[in-house]
Motif scaffolding. Structure first.
Motif, PDB file in Angstrom:
ATOM      1  N   MET A  54       3.816 -64.707  94.164  1.00 26.88           N
ATOM      2  CA  MET A  54       2.967 -65.778  93.636  1.00 26.88           C
ATOM      3  C   MET A  54       1.668 -65.227  93.062  1.00 26.88           C
ATOM      4  O   MET A  54       1.212 -65.679  92.000  1.00 26.88           O
ATOM      5  CB  MET A  54       2.698 -66.813  94.732  1.00 26.88           C
ATOM      6  CG  MET A  54       3.951 -67.570  95.145  1.00 26.88           C
ATOM      7  SD  MET A  54       3.638 -68.899  96.325  1.00 26.88           S
ATOM      8  CE  MET A  54       3.196 -67.989  97.790  1.00 26.88           C
ATOM      9  N   LEU A  58       0.254 -65.762  89.221  1.00 22.33           N
ATOM     10  CA  LEU A  58      -1.050 -66.358  88.910  1.00 22.33           C
ATOM     11  C   LEU A  58      -1.957 -65.391  88.164  1.00 22.33           C
ATOM     12  O   LEU A  58      -2.686 -65.799  87.252  1.00 22.33           O
ATOM     13  CB  LEU A  58      -1.724 -66.863  90.180  1.00 22.33           C
ATOM     14  CG  LEU A  58      -1.016 -68.015  90.904  1.00 22.33           C
ATOM     15  CD1 LEU A  58      -1.870 -68.518  92.060  1.00 22.33           C
ATOM     16  CD2 LEU A  58      -0.660 -69.147  89.961  1.00 22.33           C
ATOM     17  N   ARG A  86      -5.012 -69.195 102.031  1.00 22.08           N
ATOM     18  CA  ARG A  86      -5.198 -69.709 100.676  1.00 22.08           C
ATOM     19  C   ARG A  86      -5.624 -68.559  99.786  1.00 22.08           C
ATOM     20  O   ARG A  86      -6.522 -67.797 100.125  1.00 22.08           O
ATOM     21  CB  ARG A  86      -6.254 -70.811 100.649  1.00 22.08           C
ATOM     22  CG  ARG A  86      -6.447 -71.408  99.250  1.00 22.08           C
ATOM     23  CD  ARG A  86      -7.334 -72.651  99.273  1.00 22.08           C
ATOM     24  NE  ARG A  86      -8.507 -72.525 100.087  1.00 22.08           N
ATOM     25  CZ  ARG A  86      -9.686 -72.055  99.678  1.00 22.08           C
ATOM     26  NH1 ARG A  86      -9.849 -71.667  98.432  1.00 22.08           N
ATOM     27  NH2 ARG A  86     -10.711 -71.995 100.495  1.00 22.08           N
ATOM     28  N   GLU A  88      -6.801 -67.688  95.813  1.00 20.53           N
ATOM     29  CA  GLU A  88      -7.321 -68.273  94.577  1.00 20.53           C
ATOM     30  C   GLU A  88      -7.390 -67.207  93.493  1.00 20.53           C
ATOM     31  O   GLU A  88      -7.784 -66.074  93.768  1.00 20.53           O
ATOM     32  CB  GLU A  88      -8.747 -68.802  94.775  1.00 20.53           C
ATOM     33  CG  GLU A  88      -8.877 -69.890  95.786  1.00 20.53           C
ATOM     34  CD  GLU A  88     -10.329 -70.320  95.977  1.00 20.53           C
ATOM     35  OE1 GLU A  88     -11.249 -69.665  95.425  1.00 20.53           O
ATOM     36  OE2 GLU A  88     -10.535 -71.310  96.686  1.00 20.53           O
ATOM     37  N   LEU A 113       4.515 -71.066  87.527  1.00 24.81           N
ATOM     38  CA  LEU A 113       4.103 -72.116  88.453  1.00 24.81           C
ATOM     39  C   LEU A 113       5.293 -72.779  89.136  1.00 24.81           C
ATOM     40  O   LEU A 113       5.148 -73.301  90.246  1.00 24.81           O
ATOM     41  CB  LEU A 113       3.237 -73.153  87.742  1.00 24.81           C
ATOM     42  CG  LEU A 113       1.804 -72.714  87.463  1.00 24.81           C
ATOM     43  CD1 LEU A 113       1.048 -73.799  86.700  1.00 24.81           C
ATOM     44  CD2 LEU A 113       1.066 -72.355  88.741  1.00 24.81           C
ATOM     45  N   VAL A 116       5.704 -70.651  92.140  1.00 20.39           N
ATOM     46  CA  VAL A 116       4.648 -70.966  93.099  1.00 20.39           C
ATOM     47  C   VAL A 116       4.930 -72.311  93.766  1.00 20.39           C
ATOM     48  O   VAL A 116       4.836 -72.443  94.991  1.00 20.39           O
ATOM     49  CB  VAL A 116       3.266 -70.961  92.410  1.00 20.39           C
ATOM     50  CG1 VAL A 116       2.183 -71.457  93.354  1.00 20.39           C
ATOM     51  CG2 VAL A 116       2.926 -69.565  91.889  1.00 20.39           C
ATOM     52  N   ASP A 117       5.315 -73.295  92.980  1.00 21.35           N
ATOM     53  CA  ASP A 117       5.608 -74.631  93.502  1.00 21.35           C
ATOM     54  C   ASP A 117       6.767 -74.608  94.504  1.00 21.35           C
ATOM     55  O   ASP A 117       6.761 -75.358  95.474  1.00 21.35           O
ATOM     56  CB  ASP A 117       5.916 -75.576  92.338  1.00 21.35           C
ATOM     57  CG  ASP A 117       6.026 -77.016  92.766  1.00 21.35           C
ATOM     58  OD1 ASP A 117       5.040 -77.545  93.320  1.00 21.35           O
ATOM     59  OD2 ASP A 117       7.100 -77.612  92.549  1.00 21.35           O
ATOM     60  N   ALA A 120       5.220 -71.896  97.813  1.00 18.87           N
ATOM     61  CA  ALA A 120       4.000 -72.225  98.557  1.00 18.87           C
ATOM     62  C   ALA A 120       4.107 -73.581  99.242  1.00 18.87           C
ATOM     63  O   ALA A 120       4.846 -74.462  98.796  1.00 18.87           O
ATOM     64  CB  ALA A 120       2.805 -72.230  97.601  1.00 18.87           C
ATOM     65  N   TRP A 123      -0.102 -75.980  96.051  1.00 15.24           N
ATOM     66  CA  TRP A 123      -0.885 -75.229  95.066  1.00 15.24           C
ATOM     67  C   TRP A 123      -1.799 -76.212  94.355  1.00 15.24           C
ATOM     68  O   TRP A 123      -1.570 -77.420  94.387  1.00 15.24           O
ATOM     69  CB  TRP A 123      -0.003 -74.445  94.095  1.00 15.24           C
ATOM     70  CG  TRP A 123       0.807 -75.271  93.150  1.00 15.24           C
ATOM     71  CD1 TRP A 123       2.029 -75.822  93.380  1.00 15.24           C
ATOM     72  CD2 TRP A 123       0.451 -75.634  91.808  1.00 15.24           C
ATOM     73  NE1 TRP A 123       2.454 -76.513  92.279  1.00 15.24           N
ATOM     74  CE2 TRP A 123       1.500 -76.415  91.288  1.00 15.24           C
ATOM     75  CE3 TRP A 123      -0.661 -75.383  90.995  1.00 15.24           C
ATOM     76  CZ2 TRP A 123       1.473 -76.938  89.999  1.00 15.24           C
ATOM     77  CZ3 TRP A 123      -0.684 -75.910  89.715  1.00 15.24           C
ATOM     78  CH2 TRP A 123       0.388 -76.672  89.235  1.00 15.24           C
ATOM     79  N   SER A 136      -4.780 -71.894  92.796  1.00 14.87           N
ATOM     80  CA  SER A 136      -4.615 -71.378  94.149  1.00 14.87           C
ATOM     81  C   SER A 136      -3.283 -71.813  94.735  1.00 14.87           C
ATOM     82  O   SER A 136      -2.675 -72.782  94.283  1.00 14.87           O
ATOM     83  CB  SER A 136      -5.749 -71.870  95.043  1.00 14.87           C
ATOM     84  OG  SER A 136      -5.710 -73.275  95.162  1.00 14.87           O
ATOM     85  N   PHE A 137      -2.859 -71.059  95.745  1.00 10.64           N
ATOM     86  CA  PHE A 137      -1.700 -71.487  96.539  1.00 10.64           C
ATOM     87  C   PHE A 137      -2.066 -71.357  98.008  1.00 10.64           C
ATOM     88  O   PHE A 137      -2.957 -70.602  98.382  1.00 10.64           O
ATOM     89  CB  PHE A 137      -0.433 -70.688  96.203  1.00 10.64           C
ATOM     90  CG  PHE A 137      -0.470 -69.226  96.545  1.00 10.64           C
ATOM     91  CD1 PHE A 137      -0.178 -68.784  97.826  1.00 10.64           C
ATOM     92  CD2 PHE A 137      -0.780 -68.284  95.576  1.00 10.64           C
ATOM     93  CE1 PHE A 137      -0.200 -67.432  98.139  1.00 10.64           C
ATOM     94  CE2 PHE A 137      -0.809 -66.938  95.873  1.00 10.64           C
ATOM     95  CZ  PHE A 137      -0.516 -66.501  97.154  1.00 10.64           C
ATOM     96  N   GLU A 138      -1.367 -72.142  98.813  1.00 12.13           N
ATOM     97  CA  GLU A 138      -1.586 -72.119 100.258  1.00 12.13           C
ATOM     98  C   GLU A 138      -0.274 -71.878 100.967  1.00 12.13           C
ATOM     99  O   GLU A 138       0.751 -72.471 100.620  1.00 12.13           O
ATOM    100  CB  GLU A 138      -2.183 -73.447 100.722  1.00 12.13           C
ATOM    101  CG  GLU A 138      -2.507 -73.477 102.187  1.00 12.13           C
ATOM    102  CD  GLU A 138      -3.150 -74.780 102.628  1.00 12.13           C
ATOM    103  OE1 GLU A 138      -2.701 -75.333 103.657  1.00 12.13           O
ATOM    104  OE2 GLU A 138      -4.069 -75.239 101.941  1.00 12.13           O
TER     105      GLU A 138
END
Length: 145
Positions: A54, A58, A86, A88, A113, A116-117, A120, A123, A136-138
């Motif tokens: 990820m 990004l 997290r 960023e 993305l 990432v979606d 994570a 995001w 950002s992602f968490e």
């Protein structure tokens, strides 16, 4: 200008580390190496490899889509917030240009993305406190409570 790495954050601060990188393709593998090196001593329970994937997406997006008339950098910061991690990525691009795409099978780009979606816990994209855009992602449950 050299890139910078923040290895020694304040002891009680939620930020675990940060990097400032040139907006060039070579920054992606450099960021992966440093992130792995700097996050490993914290023993996260989440997949570091997933975080690296990820992070790569990004940073690539930041390099490709960041725009400024002045020299600029990509800033990466990562934080421990309770049990979550997290990460960023900041660049001088426009926050409104960040969107989840659904490319056709033969499209060469537009899947970052989506990855990432799908990996994570969550995001977010919006204005950066540094100016420009932050994406950002968490990762939830990155550490035991």
């Amino acid at each position: 200008m050299a890139y910078t790495i923040d290895r020694y954050p304040c002891e009680d601060a939620p930020r675990l580390g940060a990097m400032t990188l040139h907006p060039v393709a070579e920054s992606v593998p450099r960021a992966r190496r440093w992130f792995r090196k700097l996050i490993t001593p914290y023993y996260p329970a989440c997949s570091v490899d997933d975080c690296l994937l990820m992070l790569s997406e990004l940073i690539t997006n930041a390099v490709v889509h960041g725009k400024s008339d002045e020299p600029w950098v990509v800033r990466v910061e990562w934080f421990r917030e309770g049990t979550s991690l997290r990460v960023e990525v900041h660049n001088p691009g426009l926050p409104g240009s960040v969107r989840l795409r659904h490319p056709d099978a033969d499209d060469a780009h537009g899947r970052g993305l989506l990855l990432v979606d799908s990996i994570a816990h969550s995001w977010h994209a919006g204005p950066s406190h540094l100016g420009g855009t932050a994406v950002s992602f968490e990762m939830a449950d990155a550490w035991p409570s």
